[in-house]
Design a protein around this motif. Sequence first.
Motif, mmCIF file in Angstrom:
data_model
loop_
_atom_site.group_PDB
_atom_site.id
_atom_site.type_symbol
_atom_site.label_atom_id
_atom_site.label_comp_id
_atom_site.label_asym_id
_atom_site.label_seq_id
_atom_site.Cartn_x
_atom_site.Cartn_y
_atom_site.Cartn_z
ATOM 1 N N THR A 1 39.084 -14.345 -10.019
ATOM 2 C CA THR A 1 38.213 -13.211 -9.684
ATOM 3 C C THR A 1 38.237 -12.921 -8.184
ATOM 4 N N PHE A 2 38.493 -13.989 -7.404
ATOM 5 C CA PHE A 2 38.394 -13.833 -5.955
ATOM 6 C C PHE A 2 39.712 -13.457 -5.300
ATOM 7 N N SER A 3 40.756 -13.160 -6.106
ATOM 8 C CA SER A 3 42.048 -12.879 -5.479
ATOM 9 C C SER A 3 41.952 -11.666 -4.558
ATOM 10 N N ASP A 4 41.160 -10.659 -4.943
ATOM 11 C CA ASP A 4 40.985 -9.503 -4.072
ATOM 12 C C ASP A 4 40.026 -9.811 -2.935
ATOM 13 N N ALA A 5 38.934 -10.493 -3.279
ATOM 14 C CA ALA A 5 37.889 -10.732 -2.292
ATOM 15 C C ALA A 5 38.394 -11.619 -1.158
ATOM 16 N N PHE A 6 39.314 -12.549 -1.472
ATOM 17 C CA PHE A 6 39.774 -13.471 -0.440
ATOM 18 C C PHE A 6 40.421 -12.725 0.723
ATOM 19 N N THR A 7 41.114 -11.619 0.403
ATOM 20 C CA THR A 7 41.702 -10.798 1.451
ATOM 21 C C THR A 7 40.644 -10.411 2.480
ATOM 22 N N PHE A 8 39.460 -10.049 1.956
ATOM 23 C CA PHE A 8 38.412 -9.587 2.857
ATOM 24 C C PHE A 8 37.771 -10.745 3.602
ATOM 25 N N VAL A 9 37.764 -11.912 2.960
ATOM 26 C CA VAL A 9 37.279 -13.093 3.676
ATOM 27 C C VAL A 9 38.179 -13.348 4.882
ATOM 28 N N LEU A 10 39.503 -13.278 4.651
ATOM 29 C CA LEU A 10 40.447 -13.443 5.754
ATOM 30 C C LEU A 10 40.174 -12.421 6.848
ATOM 31 N N LEU A 11 39.941 -11.179 6.414
ATOM 32 C CA LEU A 11 39.688 -10.093 7.364
ATOM 33 C C LEU A 11 38.496 -10.419 8.238
ATOM 34 N N ILE A 12 37.413 -10.870 7.587
ATOM 35 C CA ILE A 12 36.194 -11.098 8.347
ATOM 36 C C ILE A 12 36.371 -12.294 9.285
ATOM 37 N N ILE A 13 37.068 -13.331 8.803
ATOM 38 C CA ILE A 13 37.318 -14.479 9.683
ATOM 39 C C ILE A 13 38.082 -14.030 10.928
ATOM 40 N N ILE A 14 39.140 -13.249 10.705
ATOM 41 C CA ILE A 14 39.937 -12.857 11.876
ATOM 42 C C ILE A 14 39.146 -11.924 12.786
ATOM 43 N N LEU A 15 38.330 -11.036 12.192
ATOM 44 C CA LEU A 15 37.574 -10.097 13.023
ATOM 45 C C LEU A 15 36.539 -10.825 13.870
ATOM 46 N N VAL A 16 35.985 -11.896 13.314
ATOM 47 C CA VAL A 16 34.949 -12.596 14.049
ATOM 48 C C VAL A 16 35.557 -13.454 15.158
ATOM 49 N N PHE A 17 36.675 -14.123 14.848
ATOM 50 C CA PHE A 17 37.207 -15.050 15.841
ATOM 51 C C PHE A 17 38.241 -14.424 16.765
ATOM 52 N N LYS A 18 38.981 -13.452 16.259
ATOM 53 C CA LYS A 18 39.972 -12.816 17.130
ATOM 54 C C LYS A 18 40.080 -11.349 16.737
ATOM 55 N N PRO A 19 39.131 -10.537 17.192
ATOM 56 C CA PRO A 19 39.016 -9.160 16.705
ATOM 57 C C PRO A 19 40.276 -8.336 16.902
ATOM 58 N N THR A 20 41.155 -8.712 17.826
ATOM 59 C CA THR A 20 42.345 -7.897 18.029
ATOM 60 C C THR A 20 43.468 -8.319 17.099
ATOM 61 N N GLY A 21 43.217 -9.287 16.223
ATOM 62 C CA GLY A 21 44.251 -9.718 15.285
ATOM 63 C C GLY A 21 45.215 -10.695 15.919
ATOM 64 N N LEU A 22 46.198 -11.149 15.126
ATOM 65 C CA LEU A 22 47.108 -12.188 15.623
ATOM 66 C C LEU A 22 47.912 -11.723 16.828
ATOM 67 N N PHE A 23 48.451 -10.487 16.751
ATOM 68 C CA PHE A 23 49.339 -10.031 17.822
ATOM 69 C C PHE A 23 48.806 -8.779 18.526
ATOM 70 N N GLY A 24 47.535 -8.487 18.352
ATOM 71 C CA GLY A 24 46.994 -7.258 18.926
ATOM 72 C C GLY A 24 46.825 -7.362 20.429
ATOM 73 N N GLU A 25 46.851 -6.176 21.072
ATOM 74 C CA GLU A 25 46.620 -6.186 22.515
ATOM 75 C C GLU A 25 45.138 -6.003 22.765
ATOM 76 N N LYS A 26 44.715 -6.531 23.862
ATOM 77 C CA LYS A 26 43.308 -6.410 24.228
ATOM 78 C C LYS A 26 43.093 -5.040 24.866
ATOM 79 N N THR A 27 42.035 -4.372 24.461
ATOM 80 C CA THR A 27 41.719 -3.120 25.149
ATOM 81 C C THR A 27 40.344 -3.244 25.783
#
Lengths: 387, 305
Positions: free
Chosen positions: B275-301
């Motif tokens: 059931t969580f196969s879709d939801a896990f994507t969003f968990v990943l999203l929120i983790i990355i947004l909280v800890f590194k909002p610019t993403g793995l390779f994003g530039e800082k603005t």
Amino acid sequence: MTQKKSKKGAWIALIAVLAWLGLVFALDQLIKPTDKLGMLLIVLQKGSVYALAAVSMNLLNGYTGLFSLGHAGFMLLGAYTYAIFTIPDKNRDTVYQYFHAVVRFSIPEKLSQGMGGFGTALGVLIALLLAGLVAAVMAYLIGLPVLRLKSDYLAIATLGFAEIIRAVFQWSKLGPVTNGSNLLKNFARVSKFKLELGGTKLSLSTFVPVLIATVSITLIVLIVNSTYGRAFKAIRDDEVAAEAMGINLAKHKMLSFVTSSFFAGVAGATLAMVLSIAQANNFKSAMTYEILLMVVLGGIGSITGSVIGSMLFVAASEWWLRGLDSGSFLGIEAPGVFRNGFRLVVFSIIIMIVVLFFRKGIMGEKELPDLFRRKKKAAPAGKEAAE
Amino acid sequence: MQTVLPYIISGISVGGQYALIAIGYTMVYGILRLINFAHGDVFMVAGLIMVYLAASLPLYVAIPLVILLTVLLGFTIERVAYKPLRTAPRMSVMISAIGVSYLLQNLALYITGGLNKNYPQIPWISDRISILGMETTRVTVITPFLTILLVVLLVLLINHTKIGMAMRAVSLDFEVSQLMGVQINTVISVTFVIGTFLAAVGSILFFTNYPGVVPTSGAMPGLKAFVAAVFGGIGSIPGAVIGAFIIGIAESIIKGLDTILIVNGAITEQIGLATFSDAFTFVLLIIILVFKPTGLFGEKTADKV
């Protein structure tokens, strides 16, 4: 504006609200759901639910400038909380076919044993408040990490949370509480709401949702017009300037988010009440988009706009444009073109036209009373300067 | 390992399909700062066009035509729905994108009558083959390689051609590049053309593995691809591709997590984690947004006052 004038305005508003409620109550008695005008009742029921949802979204998107797309998730929380706590005992096991229900009491039923009809009403009210509270608490928890994010990122993070909530509610392990991916039904719903007065039964099926929406929207109006509301608008217009003026950004953003979600929860509960089912699969992001489009239609940053927008949205999609789906519209017979789904196509084109060419929506940032005021005197200077 | 492997292989394949969609999101965001919510629906429309064209035309005509029509659709959407809002606030453009998505879904609902449309069998690529001792379709194996090939071509285009240089300039600074004589509208149109081209290719690969197309088919893959783009750092093409592969693999493993755990003896019965196969994507999203909002390779603005 002087104190005296705003007091007079408040009285006019109060009378208008009471007159509106009286009118709805009368309509509820005069029109039978099977009548030709029965659609009007359905539009009023659904329209008021969506109006509340749209106004609560507007509080966040329009007044605080926080672009959140998690509304469907909070409505889901509200709908489920309400449904779970109002399923009567005897229906519990038929509803939870595949699970052994954990929650085994219905608030309205418990209270009605002691207090009769009044107890039922009180129970429904408590369940509604509980629905709002659950949504608000969840919003607080979600808000802690996500409210630090800016515009698009906030939108996508809240959208993500709504999807997570939906998945959790469909999880079979939570079946004893949420009934898994099966729907909840047989709970206290509007078609059952009757007022017995001296032997005659008065229908309340339209009055109740309209009442809930009206009271909630009035509360939101009061918040918007308070110092908090002014702080929200300051944050929307310029975050940095607002912070420099001494507004606590984190606190006010959280307050707006939690309040908006509370009312989204209430709206969700009312929606469940109107539709008489609650199912997680209905609360997809498409629902959030629809509510957002209602807000846009009415004008972002106008509460009366959101109400008008959602009423028109529901009336058009449920009633006026029905003919487009069933062969004839405005006397034009074209069964080949006017078949199932054409209504929504026409409707989405209308919305695109609004989005592209009438970006301010129906009301812009004005409220209904502003339109009357303008005739007598030019709008207060502050309003124009704020834009 | 033998139980996990099939899920990883199908995950890499799904990841490749997401990557092709994610590039469209990340390029448009890089240039217009717009989440193109309609992109997932364009992907769905590409699937539907294929269904209708393949019914009357041979595949070697239908496939190029599908790609052409989808590109045309992407181009038209940009010209009609986004171009008039160039000077409007970003929220208006995002709302317009949501409006287009709503329109495309309703249009698809009207045309298909809401029924599931069977996706045509494409010979050779939908054949079943066996690799490393397990059965799968050929498209599953081809997808990651095709994706990487297309991405390499795209990166070459961006780094070594004039239009690529213009794209980089526009994404760095919209206004200044305009002053330097870059044709903004051409650059944006080219971006949409490339994005929808890749989405069309992705749609052919994606739907081949699925029974059919419904009007909401595009919503979830679209959202996931967008999450992939954010995960990798929005605006960065390699980031989007890596993000898409991670999300594809994670999703696929979660879909089979019950079975994997049972085989390993961690649990004894199905607990419905799929059931969580879709939801896990969003968990990943929120983790990355909280800890590194610019993403793995994003530039800082930096925020400008």
